[in-house]
Scaffold this motif. Structure first.
Motif, mmCIF file in Angstrom:
data_model
loop_
_atom_site.group_PDB
_atom_site.id
_atom_site.type_symbol
_atom_site.label_atom_id
_atom_site.label_comp_id
_atom_site.label_asym_id
_atom_site.label_seq_id
_atom_site.Cartn_x
_atom_site.Cartn_y
_atom_site.Cartn_z
ATOM 1 N N PRO A 21 -5.226 -16.979 1.033
ATOM 2 C CA PRO A 21 -4.718 -15.708 1.042
ATOM 3 C C PRO A 21 -5.693 -14.498 0.605
ATOM 4 C CG PRO A 21 -3.027 -17.165 0.280
ATOM 5 C CD PRO A 21 -4.348 -18.119 0.436
ATOM 6 N N SER A 22 -6.416 -14.829 -0.361
ATOM 7 C CA SER A 22 -7.585 -13.731 -0.772
ATOM 8 C C SER A 22 -8.749 -13.316 0.302
ATOM 9 C CB SER A 22 -8.508 -14.330 -1.933
ATOM 10 O OG SER A 22 -9.011 -15.650 -1.750
ATOM 11 N N GLU A 23 -8.729 -14.049 1.561
ATOM 12 C CA GLU A 23 -9.805 -13.799 2.305
ATOM 13 C C GLU A 23 -9.049 -12.970 3.646
ATOM 14 O OE1 GLU A 23 -12.022 -17.329 3.234
ATOM 15 O OE2 GLU A 23 -12.337 -17.743 1.115
ATOM 16 N N ARG A 24 -7.707 -13.010 3.826
ATOM 17 C CA ARG A 24 -7.119 -12.619 4.826
ATOM 18 C C ARG A 24 -7.343 -11.228 5.243
ATOM 19 N NH1 ARG A 24 -1.082 -15.422 3.341
ATOM 20 N NH2 ARG A 24 -2.110 -17.861 3.873
ATOM 21 N N GLU A 25 -7.280 -10.431 4.524
ATOM 22 C CA GLU A 25 -7.713 -8.911 4.819
ATOM 23 C C GLU A 25 -9.047 -8.616 5.640
ATOM 24 O OE1 GLU A 25 -6.685 -5.236 5.593
ATOM 25 O OE2 GLU A 25 -5.205 -6.482 4.366
ATOM 26 N N SER A 26 -9.985 -9.359 4.655
ATOM 27 C CA SER A 26 -11.527 -9.386 5.423
ATOM 28 C C SER A 26 -11.563 -10.162 6.730
ATOM 29 C CB SER A 26 -12.521 -9.832 4.412
ATOM 30 O OG SER A 26 -12.155 -11.471 4.180
#
Length: 98
Positions: A21-26
């Motif tokens: 989840p912490s990498e989804r935007e990037s």
């Protein structure tokens, strides 16, 4: 980037769902950049980009690991779909201003 269809959004959301989840935007931003790069390459060179394909969001999603497609009852999938749609809106707005 080529015209985005439902299948493109779904494939990109599945790629995001398979990511932390912490990498989804990037990752989503990276997919948009790769699709745009591939589209420009394809337009200029008359052939597919060697890594990113035909300039579609689906092509760059498919070079990643994809989660099985769940239903929209899956809140994580809904959030991933929303990330893709939000970035698509931003991309389209930025293209109109260029």
């Amino acid at each position: 980037m080529r015209t985005v269809l439902h299948g493109d959004v779904s494939a990109a959301a599945r790629a995001l769902l398979a990511a932390p989840p912490s990498e989804r935007e990037s990752i989503c931003l990276q997919m948009f950049n790769e699709a745009q790069l591939a589209h420009e390459y394809t337009s200029d060179m008359g052939r597919l980009h060697p890594k990113y394909g035909n300039g579609s969001l689906m092509a760059v999603a498919y070079i990643r690991r994809l989660a099985d497609e769940p239903s929209f009852n899956d809140l994580q999938y809904c959030e991933c779909f929303e990330i893709v749609l939000r970035n698509l809106i931003r991309f389209n707005i930025s293209q109109r201003h260029n």
